[in-house]
Design a protein around this motif. Structure first.
Motif, PDB file in Angstrom:
ATOM      1  N   TRP A  36       0.870  -1.301   0.033  1.00 50.68           N
ATOM      2  CA  TRP A  36      -0.223   0.014   0.017  1.00 50.68           C
ATOM      3  C   TRP A  36       0.637   1.206   0.014  1.00 50.68           C
ATOM      4  CZ3 TRP A  36      -5.407   0.479  -0.617  1.00 50.68           C
ATOM      5  CH2 TRP A  36      -5.971  -0.562  -0.558  1.00 50.68           C
ATOM      6  N   PHE A  37       0.482   2.134  -0.828  1.00 50.75           N
ATOM      7  CA  PHE A  37       1.211   3.455  -0.776  1.00 50.75           C
ATOM      8  C   PHE A  37       0.277   4.603  -0.846  1.00 50.75           C
ATOM      9  CE2 PHE A  37       5.449   1.732  -2.588  1.00 50.75           C
ATOM     10  CZ  PHE A  37       4.956   0.523  -2.857  1.00 50.75           C
ATOM     11  N   ARG A  38       0.791   5.798  -0.754  1.00 50.21           N
ATOM     12  CA  ARG A  38      -0.237   6.957  -0.464  1.00 50.21           C
ATOM     13  C   ARG A  38       0.726   8.169  -1.065  1.00 50.21           C
ATOM     14  NH1 ARG A  38      -0.693   7.766   5.790  1.00 50.21           N
ATOM     15  NH2 ARG A  38       1.455   8.714   6.391  1.00 50.21           N
ATOM     16  N   GLN A  39      -0.243   9.008  -1.592  1.00 46.49           N
ATOM     17  CA  GLN A  39       0.318  10.274  -2.119  1.00 46.49           C
ATOM     18  C   GLN A  39      -0.559  11.580  -1.835  1.00 46.49           C
ATOM     19  OE1 GLN A  39       1.380  10.461  -6.370  1.00 46.49           O
ATOM     20  NE2 GLN A  39       2.976  12.069  -6.005  1.00 46.49           N
ATOM     21  N   ALA A  40      -0.153  12.221  -1.098  1.00 46.50           N
ATOM     22  CA  ALA A  40      -0.751  13.654  -0.564  1.00 46.50           C
ATOM     23  C   ALA A  40      -0.340  14.705  -1.795  1.00 46.50           C
ATOM     24  CB  ALA A  40      -0.335  14.059   0.641  1.00 46.50           C
ATOM     25  N   PRO A  41      -1.296  15.697  -1.691  1.00 54.12           N
ATOM     26  CA  PRO A  41      -1.045  16.837  -2.802  1.00 54.12           C
ATOM     27  C   PRO A  41       0.283  17.545  -2.487  1.00 54.12           C
ATOM     28  CG  PRO A  41      -3.484  16.843  -1.921  1.00 54.12           C
ATOM     29  CD  PRO A  41      -2.628  15.785  -1.007  1.00 54.12           C
ATOM     30  N   GLY A  42       1.170  17.367  -3.564  1.00 54.32           N
ATOM     31  CA  GLY A  42       2.403  18.273  -3.275  1.00 54.32           C
ATOM     32  C   GLY A  42       3.350  17.534  -2.617  1.00 54.32           C
ATOM     33  N   LYS A  43       3.150  16.122  -2.455  1.00 52.93           N
ATOM     34  CA  LYS A  43       4.155  15.295  -1.670  1.00 52.93           C
ATOM     35  C   LYS A  43       4.549  14.177  -2.775  1.00 52.93           C
ATOM     36  CE  LYS A  43       3.043  16.550   3.085  1.00 52.93           C
ATOM     37  NZ  LYS A  43       2.708  16.099   4.386  1.00 52.93           N
ATOM     38  N   GLU A  44       5.716  13.493  -2.466  1.00 47.84           N
ATOM     39  CA  GLU A  44       5.858  12.352  -3.263  1.00 47.84           C
ATOM     40  C   GLU A  44       5.369  11.054  -2.584  1.00 47.84           C
ATOM     41  OE1 GLU A  44      10.649  13.504  -4.229  1.00 47.84           O
ATOM     42  OE2 GLU A  44      10.256  11.876  -3.151  1.00 47.84           O
ATOM     43  N   ARG A  45       4.947  10.264  -3.534  1.00 52.19           N
ATOM     44  CA  ARG A  45       4.381   8.857  -3.332  1.00 52.19           C
ATOM     45  C   ARG A  45       5.242   8.483  -2.135  1.00 52.19           C
ATOM     46  NH1 ARG A  45       3.581   5.378  -7.927  1.00 52.19           N
ATOM     47  NH2 ARG A  45       5.837   4.802  -7.423  1.00 52.19           N
ATOM     48  N   GLU A  46       4.874   7.628  -1.069  1.00 50.33           N
ATOM     49  CA  GLU A  46       5.391   6.957   0.147  1.00 50.33           C
ATOM     50  C   GLU A  46       4.895   5.608   0.251  1.00 50.33           C
ATOM     51  OE1 GLU A  46       5.361   8.560   4.164  1.00 50.33           O
ATOM     52  OE2 GLU A  46       3.209   9.163   3.709  1.00 50.33           O
ATOM     53  N   GLY A  47       5.549   4.812   0.771  1.00 53.07           N
ATOM     54  CA  GLY A  47       5.133   3.581   0.995  1.00 53.07           C
ATOM     55  C   GLY A  47       4.498   3.404   2.404  1.00 53.07           C
ATOM     56  N   VAL A  48       3.356   2.583   2.547  1.00 56.44           N
ATOM     57  CA  VAL A  48       2.677   2.658   3.850  1.00 56.44           C
ATOM     58  C   VAL A  48       2.971   1.404   4.715  1.00 56.44           C
ATOM     59  CG1 VAL A  48       0.477   2.885   4.836  1.00 56.44           C
ATOM     60  CG2 VAL A  48       1.246   4.373   3.034  1.00 56.44           C
ATOM     61  N   ALA A  49       2.549   0.256   3.824  1.00 53.38           N
ATOM     62  CA  ALA A  49       2.627  -1.136   4.354  1.00 53.38           C
ATOM     63  C   ALA A  49       2.921  -2.052   3.289  1.00 53.38           C
ATOM     64  CB  ALA A  49       1.372  -1.415   5.104  1.00 53.38           C
ATOM     65  N   CYS A  50       3.160  -3.383   3.558  1.00 53.70           N
ATOM     66  CA  CYS A  50       3.554  -4.175   2.610  1.00 53.70           C
ATOM     67  C   CYS A  50       3.378  -5.702   3.326  1.00 53.70           C
ATOM     68  CB  CYS A  50       4.723  -4.215   1.982  1.00 53.70           C
ATOM     69  SG  CYS A  50       5.146  -5.377   0.560  1.00 53.70           S
ATOM     70  N   ILE A  51       3.162  -6.694   2.370  1.00 51.55           N
ATOM     71  CA  ILE A  51       2.846  -7.928   2.987  1.00 51.55           C
ATOM     72  C   ILE A  51       3.485  -8.907   1.896  1.00 51.55           C
ATOM     73  CG2 ILE A  51       0.564  -8.370   2.117  1.00 51.55           C
ATOM     74  CD1 ILE A  51       0.066 -10.044   4.471  1.00 51.55           C
ATOM     75  N   SER A  52       4.432  -9.708   2.324  1.00 51.44           N
ATOM     76  CA  SER A  52       5.112 -10.746   1.230  1.00 51.44           C
ATOM     77  C   SER A  52       4.318 -11.880   1.030  1.00 51.44           C
ATOM     78  CB  SER A  52       6.171 -11.215   2.066  1.00 51.44           C
ATOM     79  OG  SER A  52       5.757 -12.134   3.243  1.00 51.44           O
ATOM     80  N   SER A  53       4.590 -12.427  -0.050  1.00 46.66           N
ATOM     81  CA  SER A  53       3.774 -13.526  -0.820  1.00 46.66           C
ATOM     82  C   SER A  53       3.490 -14.613   0.178  1.00 46.66           C
ATOM     83  CB  SER A  53       4.494 -14.052  -2.002  1.00 46.66           C
ATOM     84  OG  SER A  53       5.629 -14.306  -1.639  1.00 46.66           O
ATOM     85  N   SER A  54       4.343 -14.878   1.161  1.00 48.99           N
ATOM     86  CA  SER A  54       4.118 -15.981   2.206  1.00 48.99           C
ATOM     87  C   SER A  54       3.148 -15.557   3.062  1.00 48.99           C
ATOM     88  CB  SER A  54       5.387 -16.310   2.843  1.00 48.99           C
ATOM     89  OG  SER A  54       5.937 -15.323   3.600  1.00 48.99           O
ATOM     90  N   GLY A  55       2.944 -14.331   3.208  1.00 51.13           N
ATOM     91  CA  GLY A  55       2.217 -13.806   3.900  1.00 51.13           C
ATOM     92  C   GLY A  55       2.750 -13.458   5.732  1.00 51.13           C
ATOM     93  N   GLY A  56       3.945 -14.058   5.593  1.00 51.38           N
ATOM     94  CA  GLY A  56       4.903 -14.001   7.062  1.00 51.38           C
ATOM     95  C   GLY A  56       5.468 -12.936   7.301  1.00 51.38           C
ATOM     96  N   THR A  57       5.896 -12.067   6.293  1.00 51.48           N
ATOM     97  CA  THR A  57       6.370 -10.727   6.538  1.00 51.48           C
ATOM     98  C   THR A  57       5.546  -9.417   6.175  1.00 51.48           C
ATOM     99  OG1 THR A  57       8.670 -11.609   5.945  1.00 51.48           O
ATOM    100  CG2 THR A  57       8.477  -9.483   6.016  1.00 51.48           C
ATOM    101  N   THR A  58       5.601  -8.517   7.142  1.00 49.43           N
ATOM    102  CA  THR A  58       4.762  -7.130   7.034  1.00 49.43           C
ATOM    103  C   THR A  58       5.696  -6.245   7.195  1.00 49.43           C
ATOM    104  OG1 THR A  58       3.722  -7.321   9.081  1.00 49.43           O
ATOM    105  CG2 THR A  58       2.305  -8.375   7.281  1.00 49.43           C
TER     106      THR A  58
END
Length: 120
Positions: A36-58
């Protein structure tokens, strides 16, 4: 062509909660990490959260740790982002994205985004 569709955005008051959904097609969560990523007005896109293919890493951005939770339902081919204790600075367009296996590196497939607005 792989497709990711976000939903669940909207207007919420500070301190409130939202749950975003990312439904994927033509790719399998068993072989793809979802971020999941987000981009606010006037700001760069940033990473918010991620889950790996195994589900074992967030992974989470420091700004959302303890407030946001990423999870997935493989049967529904859907990844969720539960957002609690929302703040005005969480206002942004939220995107989900997919890549092979691990959260590190560039993401290959992107959704169109869903707007989240935190305001009283």
């Amino acid at each position: 062509q792989s497709q990711l569709v976000e939903s669940g955005g909207g207007l919420v008051q500070p301190g409130g909660s939202l749950r975003l959904s990312c439904t994927v097609s033509r790719l399998t969560l068993d072989f793809h990490a979802i971020g999941w990523f987000r981009q606010a007005p006037g700001k760069e896109r940033e990473g918010v959260a991620c889950i790996s293919s195994s589900g074992g890493t967030t992974n989470y951005a420091d700004s959302v740790k303890g407030r946001f939770t990423i999870s997935r339902d493989k049967a529904r081919n859907t990844v969720y982002l539960q957002m609690n204790s929302l703040k005005a600075e969480d206002t942004a367009i939220y995107y989900c994205a997919a890549k092979g296996y691990y959260c590190s590196g560039d993401f290959d497939y992107w959704g169109q985004g869903t707007q989240v607005t935190v305001s009283s």
